[in-house]
Design a protein around this motif. Structure first.
Motif, PDB file in Angstrom:
ATOM      1  N   VAL A  14       0.823  -1.199   0.000  1.00  0.00           N
ATOM      2  CA  VAL A  14       0.000   0.000   0.000  1.00  0.00           C
ATOM      3  C   VAL A  14       0.857   1.249   0.000  1.00  0.00           C
ATOM      4  N   PHE A  15       1.820   1.319   0.898  1.00  0.00           N
ATOM      5  CA  PHE A  15       2.660   2.505   1.042  1.00  0.00           C
ATOM      6  C   PHE A  15       4.062   2.174   0.536  1.00  0.00           C
ATOM      7  N   ALA A  32       5.698  11.228   2.651  1.00  0.00           N
ATOM      8  CA  ALA A  32       5.960  10.088   3.526  1.00  0.00           C
ATOM      9  C   ALA A  32       6.044   8.778   2.766  1.00  0.00           C
ATOM     10  N   ALA A  33       5.361   8.665   1.640  1.00  0.00           N
ATOM     11  CA  ALA A  33       5.364   7.419   0.873  1.00  0.00           C
ATOM     12  C   ALA A  33       4.749   7.690  -0.494  1.00  0.00           C
ATOM     13  N   LYS A  34       4.940   6.744  -1.403  1.00  0.00           N
ATOM     14  CA  LYS A  34       4.296   6.817  -2.713  1.00  0.00           C
ATOM     15  C   LYS A  34       3.076   5.912  -2.696  1.00  0.00           C
ATOM     16  N   LEU A  35       1.947   6.449  -3.163  1.00  0.00           N
ATOM     17  CA  LEU A  35       0.699   5.692  -3.147  1.00  0.00           C
ATOM     18  C   LEU A  35       0.419   4.999  -4.467  1.00  0.00           C
ATOM     19  N   GLY A  36       0.934   5.519  -5.553  1.00  0.00           N
ATOM     20  CA  GLY A  36       0.672   4.894  -6.837  1.00  0.00           C
ATOM     21  C   GLY A  36       1.025   5.817  -7.977  1.00  0.00           C
ATOM     22  N   PRO A 308       1.856   5.622   7.244  1.00  0.00           N
ATOM     23  CA  PRO A 308       3.132   5.967   7.880  1.00  0.00           C
ATOM     24  C   PRO A 308       3.051   7.304   8.575  1.00  0.00           C
ATOM     25  N   ALA A 309       3.837   7.456   9.630  1.00  0.00           N
ATOM     26  CA  ALA A 309       3.853   8.712  10.377  1.00  0.00           C
ATOM     27  C   ALA A 309       4.468   9.814   9.529  1.00  0.00           C
TER      28      ALA A 309
END
Length: 624
Positions: A14-15, A32-36, A308-309
């Motif tokens: 997911v993240f 914080a992260a890549k979603l897509g 994620p934080a």
């Protein structure tokens, strides 16, 4: 580009961690992260300063280089920011002018309908009815903002615990403007297009109704209604063949069949769709959002809720960094913020001079030390609808200050200068008091003359004298006058009856003779776009569609704020009224008197138009 679902590899991540070519911040938002990713660009997870997760969608550079794409993208983002529905993911921030355009929407912790069906199979009938009813409400507010989604498909529908969320509305319209869509870049999914869309004909809100029927069939069966395969084959079947509904449950047959009518006029309205859902199941209202989805899909929501934080910045240094001294820096609060100032054993004795001494020319300023990244986004270059980054910044402390804003200890030999400065202040204070006393005494003798002068000036300007003007200290040219001029009278209306506004033409309300002029796309005040809507393109121009039975007037048009840049013709019936604010100071009231008959060689609307010249500026002043 849903952006909030991972790839379909059976065990999706997911993240996804940021790659080397991914940015770490976007206009101050820490990623914080890549979603897509999708045909339009990449999507990242970020947070507002208050901790609310958001999805940042960064448009591909190739699209950003297309001027027409940017123009349409800016228009669609402006419209999308007005969409505030229970079943949409609102657009809360955007930058349409930067090197890479982007927009931020509220993050929805749930899988897309596409991922849910691939991972867990078709949904039960009750869940499908709740899904379609929620999507219909989403389309109601999207269409109400003058937007046609154009790309309504399972990957653009997110399944949240309290109902579905429709995302990415209006973006496909901007993509249509660029030549990239004809050179290998695909925007939209052929399996969920409408016949008129596949054939390149006019797209209307009914186009989204056809897609809604396809989504319903897919959710209930797990396969598209017109099958899969090559794009050309699917599009041919959509235009020329009937859908395969053999696996659709009986309770959904009427709903899906009516939505998939080839003729846009034969498709049901939003209200009819909701009634069909309620008829098929009396429990269609989302009264139990915690269990409207199967348990396996609900578990996916839990996974995505554990985002994620937020990325934290390094802590501030224990000692204050040395920076160049600026004698003009504003004085900060007397209480030092935590983490600033040298350790107690290094603090010099604090002295309280009357004012900070001016830096001597021979004093060499110390070089500033670069500060670590702030734990919240830096202010973006452009103002946005949602501004999470406007935070006060700490004032840089002076190297000799025990904390920011504390007075700087004077150098040796400066006490004498301080005493001289204090003496000078006292002398000026005494002189000022004496001057004030003389002025106040003389003011009483000149009050009548001053008021009379002010009244004479006002009469010369054509305005009425303000009562009580003799009590002030000056008239129109004095200082501190308390009188207020009377508001100007409302302008007289100019009426223009039975204007036949043809599609592709526009009206300019400032003209002496308001009559149709050719052109529908050029910053016009009111144009009839061949796409089937009235358009207000001029800067700061807007329209308001008044409610049925609401009587329009200058006062009503000034008070209404339900602004829209465009209004689709299918939402307007005979007798409806529209307030027009031109952005150039004029206001108008348009009354729809009729439409062209079906056998007419031209498409037009018959309008009565009332214009108030320069009424917008006068209205803002009178209401102030």
């Amino acid at each position: 580009m849903s952006g909030q679902q991972p790839g379909r590899d059976g065990n999706p991540q997911v993240f996804q961690p940021l790659a080397a070519d991914d940015p770490t911040t976007i206009a101050g938002y820490r990623l914080a992260a890549k979603l897509g990713a999708g045909g339009m660009g990449k999507v990242y997870l970020s947070y507002t300063p208050g901790g609310r997760p958001v999805a940042i969608k960064v448009i591909r550079p190739e699209f950003g280089e297309d001027a027409e794409f940017r123009r349409r993208f800016a228009q669609e983002v402006q419209s999308a920011q007005r969409v505030q529905g229970l079943f949409t993911a609102p657009v809360i921030d955007a930058d349409t002018d930067g090197a890479q355009p982007w927009l931020a929407t509220a993050y929805v912790p749930g899988p897309s309908l596409a991922d849910a069906v691939v991972a867990h199979g078709a949904l039960p009938v009750e869940a499908v009815l709740l899904l379609i009813a929620g999507m219909a409400e989403a389309l109601h507010v999207i269409h109400g903002a003058g937007i046609v989604h154009r790309d309504l498909k399972p990957s653009n529908v997110l399944l949240a615990a309290d109902g579905p969320r429709v995302i990415d509305f209006g973006i496909a319209y901007a993509a249509d403007a660029t030549s990239l869509t004809g050179s290998g870049v695909t925007i939209g999914t052929p399996s969920f297009m409408a016949p008129e869309q596949a054939a390149g004909r006019k797209v209307t809100p009914a186009t989204d109704i056809f897609a809604l029927g396809q989504v319903a069939a897919y959710a209930a069966t797990g396969t598209p209604a017109f099958g899969e395969g090559t794009s050309h084959g699917v599009l041919y079947r959509i235009v020329h063949e009937e859908p395969d509904l053999t696996g659709v449950p009986e309770r959904l047959t009427e709903l899906v069949t009516r939505c998939l009518a080839k003729d846009p006029e034969a498709r049901p309205t939003i209200a009819e769709i909701i009634r069909l859902c309620q008829t098929a199941n009396a429990e269609t209202v989302l009264r139990r959002p915690e269990d409207w989805l199967p348990g396996s899909v609900a578990a996916d929501i839990t996974v995505r809720a554990a985002a994620p934080a937020p990325v934290q910045a390094p802590p501030p240094p224990a000692t204050a960094p040395a920076v160049a001294y600026s004698p003009t820096a504003p004085v900060a609060p007397a209480t030092p913020p935590p983490g600033f100032g040298p350790p107690p054993q290094q603090q010099p004795p604090v002295q309280q001079p009357a004012q900070q001494p001016v830096q001597h020319p021979t004093q060499q300023p110390m070089q500033p030390v670069q500060q670590p990244p702030r734990p919240y986004p830096a202010p973006p270059a452009h103002a946005h609808a949602y501004a999470p980054t406007q935070y006060p910044t700490h004032q840089q402390p002076h190297p000799q200050q025990p904390y920011p804003g504390a007075p700087v200890p004077p150098k040796s030999g400066s006490k004498r200068g301080v005493l001289i400065a204090l003496a000078a202040v006292l002398v000026f204070a005494v002189a000022g008091s004496a001057t004030a006393y003389v002025l106040q005494k003389d003011d009483g003798q000149k009050a009548k003359d001053t008021a009379g002068s002010a009244q004479g000036t006002d009469k010369g300007k054509g305005s009425d004298p303000s009562p009580g003007g003799g009590t002030g200290t000056g008239g129109g040219t004095g200082t501190g006058g308390s009188s207020k001029p009377s508001p100007k009278a409302d302008p007289k209306p100019a009426d223009f009856k039975a204007i036949n506004l043809t599609a592709g033409y526009h009206l300019t309300l400032g003209d002496d003779d308001v009559r149709p002029q050719p052109g529908e796309d050029g910053g016009y005040e009111l144009s009839y776009d061949t796409g089937g809507y009235l358009d207000s393109e001029v800067s700061e121009g807007n329209m308001v569609l008044l409610d049925p039975g609401q009587e329009g007037s200058l006062a009503v048009c000034r008070a209404e704020t339900r602004f829209a840049k465009n209004i689709y013709i299918h939402k307007i019936a005979k007798g409806r009224q529209i307030c027009v604010i031109t952005g150039t100071g004029h206001m108008g009231l348009v009354t729809v008197q009729g439409f062209s008959p079906e056998d007419s060689p031209s498409k037009y609307m018959t309008l009565d138009v009332t214009v108030w010249r320069n009424a917008a500026a006068t209205g803002s002043g009178s209401r102030g």
